[in-house]
Design a protein around this motif. Structure first.
Motif, PDB file in Angstrom:
ATOM      1  N   THR A 193       0.761  -1.185   0.001  1.00  0.00           N
ATOM      2  CA  THR A 193      -0.056  -0.039  -0.088  1.00  0.00           C
ATOM      3  C   THR A 193       0.959   1.397   0.054  1.00  0.00           C
ATOM      4  O   THR A 193       0.756   2.091  -0.766  1.00  0.00           O
ATOM      5  CB  THR A 193      -0.718  -0.037   1.373  1.00  0.00           C
ATOM      6  N   ALA A 194       1.809   1.125   0.845  1.00  0.00           N
ATOM      7  CA  ALA A 194       2.747   2.565   1.021  1.00  0.00           C
ATOM      8  C   ALA A 194       3.415   2.564  -0.231  1.00  0.00           C
ATOM      9  O   ALA A 194       3.609   3.912  -0.828  1.00  0.00           O
ATOM     10  CB  ALA A 194       3.701   2.277   2.030  1.00  0.00           C
ATOM     11  N   GLY A 195       4.059   1.501  -0.653  1.00  0.00           N
ATOM     12  CA  GLY A 195       4.938   1.619  -2.062  1.00  0.00           C
ATOM     13  C   GLY A 195       4.090   2.037  -3.289  1.00  0.00           C
ATOM     14  O   GLY A 195       4.595   3.124  -4.008  1.00  0.00           O
ATOM     15  N   CYS A 196       2.974   1.706  -3.351  1.00  0.00           N
ATOM     16  CA  CYS A 196       2.098   1.903  -4.698  1.00  0.00           C
ATOM     17  C   CYS A 196       1.359   3.299  -4.441  1.00  0.00           C
ATOM     18  O   CYS A 196       1.412   4.165  -5.466  1.00  0.00           O
ATOM     19  CB  CYS A 196       0.910   0.851  -4.784  1.00  0.00           C
ATOM     20  N   SER A 197       1.483   3.761  -3.374  1.00  0.00           N
ATOM     21  CA  SER A 197       0.712   5.089  -2.812  1.00  0.00           C
ATOM     22  C   SER A 197       1.731   6.182  -3.264  1.00  0.00           C
ATOM     23  O   SER A 197       1.648   7.043  -4.048  1.00  0.00           O
ATOM     24  CB  SER A 197       0.562   5.154  -1.386  1.00  0.00           C
ATOM     25  N   LEU A 198       2.962   5.762  -2.830  1.00  0.00           N
ATOM     26  CA  LEU A 198       4.168   6.739  -2.845  1.00  0.00           C
ATOM     27  C   LEU A 198       4.473   6.876  -4.567  1.00  0.00           C
ATOM     28  O   LEU A 198       4.418   8.294  -5.220  1.00  0.00           O
ATOM     29  CB  LEU A 198       5.269   6.428  -2.087  1.00  0.00           C
ATOM     30  N   ALA A 199       4.741   5.822  -4.897  1.00  0.00           N
ATOM     31  CA  ALA A 199       5.182   5.838  -6.548  1.00  0.00           C
ATOM     32  C   ALA A 199       4.050   6.279  -7.292  1.00  0.00           C
ATOM     33  O   ALA A 199       4.146   7.232  -8.131  1.00  0.00           O
ATOM     34  CB  ALA A 199       5.399   4.284  -7.068  1.00  0.00           C
ATOM     35  N   GLY A 200       2.721   6.113  -7.266  1.00  0.00           N
ATOM     36  CA  GLY A 200       1.564   6.398  -7.687  1.00  0.00           C
ATOM     37  C   GLY A 200       1.615   8.039  -7.886  1.00  0.00           C
ATOM     38  O   GLY A 200       1.332   8.616  -8.849  1.00  0.00           O
ATOM     39  N   VAL A 201       1.763   8.587  -6.362  1.00  0.00           N
ATOM     40  CA  VAL A 201       1.255  10.181  -6.509  1.00  0.00           C
ATOM     41  C   VAL A 201       2.649  10.678  -7.202  1.00  0.00           C
ATOM     42  O   VAL A 201       2.361  11.669  -7.878  1.00  0.00           O
ATOM     43  CB  VAL A 201       1.280  10.437  -4.994  1.00  0.00           C
ATOM     44  N   VAL A 202       3.787  10.135  -6.920  1.00  0.00           N
ATOM     45  CA  VAL A 202       4.874  11.037  -7.615  1.00  0.00           C
ATOM     46  C   VAL A 202       5.115  11.069  -9.049  1.00  0.00           C
ATOM     47  O   VAL A 202       4.945  11.897  -9.764  1.00  0.00           O
ATOM     48  CB  VAL A 202       6.152  10.268  -6.935  1.00  0.00           C
TER      49      VAL A 202
END
Length: 353
Positions: A193-202
């Motif tokens: 969740t954290a990885g996809c959230s960060l990568a997706g937003v950036v």
């Protein structure tokens, strides 16, 4: 107590009320109980107590990203293979559902106080939670959108088992038991969740993706799932519920007495539009069944306009083709969410432009 302390205490009280309401809605079996609970608690706070309240921007953005990851993780290779086998029929039915949704939503323009984009978003069939999340960013009235989206979902959840039994002869208890495979566990789910959230937003903001906090993580999670890197990881249930609660609160605290009256006046017209959408979607289901060789019941469940998790639970319980139903429903969810910014831009264009 200082002003900051009072605000924190106020927010804590609203969150506590939202948690209690969510639990109550879960016991009643309502769809998305955390979102409903947050919406109700925020609404009571906004209308019943003096002074404005607001959800911190960081919390709202975090809620958007988590919901995006949860939606993106619905995609897998088996779902894509099922779509590929009948891609043309599925695509046409999906586009047809989008057109019907927009037509039903645009009927709401007959109601004073409802803009074209608000009417359209209020009745877009598929991805109700995602549509609510992006409504404000795309210029729609998120309060109207939230109430009418979940009126649609609630009606579908109530009517679907009845229609499946009476119209299609379905019988409960015909499905396979649920799998005991719960994936790699919540630590991996948190990392996913954290990885996809960060990568997706950036990445979403770098490429100027509309509503990057939702659509970026959704696409990132879908890519991770399809490449197998996620190894079946999913958003932990508690984290997903917290995200829905935050979004519900954000919508609820923005209500005013005037906006509530506008929603109330729109309900009769909206109810008729929703019932019409449910009926015409069943017609699309019959077309889908005839062109793909699926059963009439599978076609109906695959094109039911909303309530994804309730649809899948019903399909599993009555022995329908869950993979086929899921593939059509998930494709529609992605089409609706990814096309929403384009729809908003089209509806916001100047007349004659």
């Amino acid at each position: 107590m200082g002003n900051r302390g009072r605000k924190l205490l106020d927010l804590a009280a609203v969150v506590a009320a939202a948690v209690v309401a969510s639990y109550g809605f879960a016991v009643l079996g309502l769809p998305s109980p955390a979102l409903f609970g947050g919406l109700l608690a925020g609404l009571v706070r906004a209308l019943g107590f003096p002074g404005s309240a607001a959800v911190p921007g960081v919390a709202a953005t975090a809620g958007q990203t988590v919901i995006g990851v949860a939606m993106g993780s619905l995609v897998d290779l088996e779902t894509l293979r099922s779509v590929a086998e009948n891609w043309l029929a599925v695509l046409l039915v999906t586009v047809g559902t989008l057109a019907l949704s927009l037509g039903a939503g645009l009927l709401l323009r007959l109601q004073p106080g409802i803009s074209p984009v608000t009417g359209a978003f209020a009745l877009i069939a598929g991805g109700a939670s995602g549509i609510i999340v992006m409504a404000r960013d795309l210029g729609a009235d998120e309060r109207m959108v939230a109430v009418l989206q979940y009126l649609r979902v609630l009606l579908i959840v109530i009517l679907m088992p009845v229609v499946a039994t009476v119209a299609y002869g379905a019988a409960s208890g015909g499905g396979a038991p649920d799998s005991l495979d719960a994936g790699p566990g919540w630590p991996a789910g948190l990392l996913f969740t954290a990885g996809c959230s960060l990568a997706g937003v950036v990445v979403g903001r770098l490429v100027r993706l509309p509503v990057a906090a939702l659509l970026g993580p959704m696409v990132a999670a879908a890519v991770v799932d399809l490449t197998g890197m996620g190894r079946g990881a999913e958003v932990p249930g508690l984290v997903e519920s917290a995200a829905f609660l935050v979004i519900g609160l954000q919508v609820g605290v923005s209500f005013t007495r005037d906006s509530l009256r506008t929603v109330g006046r729109a309900l009769p017209l909206a109810l008729g539009a929703i019932l019409g959408l449910i009926l015409t979607s069943a017609g699309l289901g019959a077309v889908l069944a005839a062109t793909t060789g699926a059963s009439a019941l599978d076609g109906y469940l695959a094109t039911t306009p909303g309530g994804l998790y309730a649809v899948l639970a019903t399909a599993s319980d009555i022995g329908a083709d869950v993979t086929f139903v899921l593939s059509v429903q998930v494709l529609r969810l992605f089409v609706m969410l990814l096309s929403a910014p384009l729809v908003a831009r089209w509806l916001h264009r100047p007349a004659g432009g």
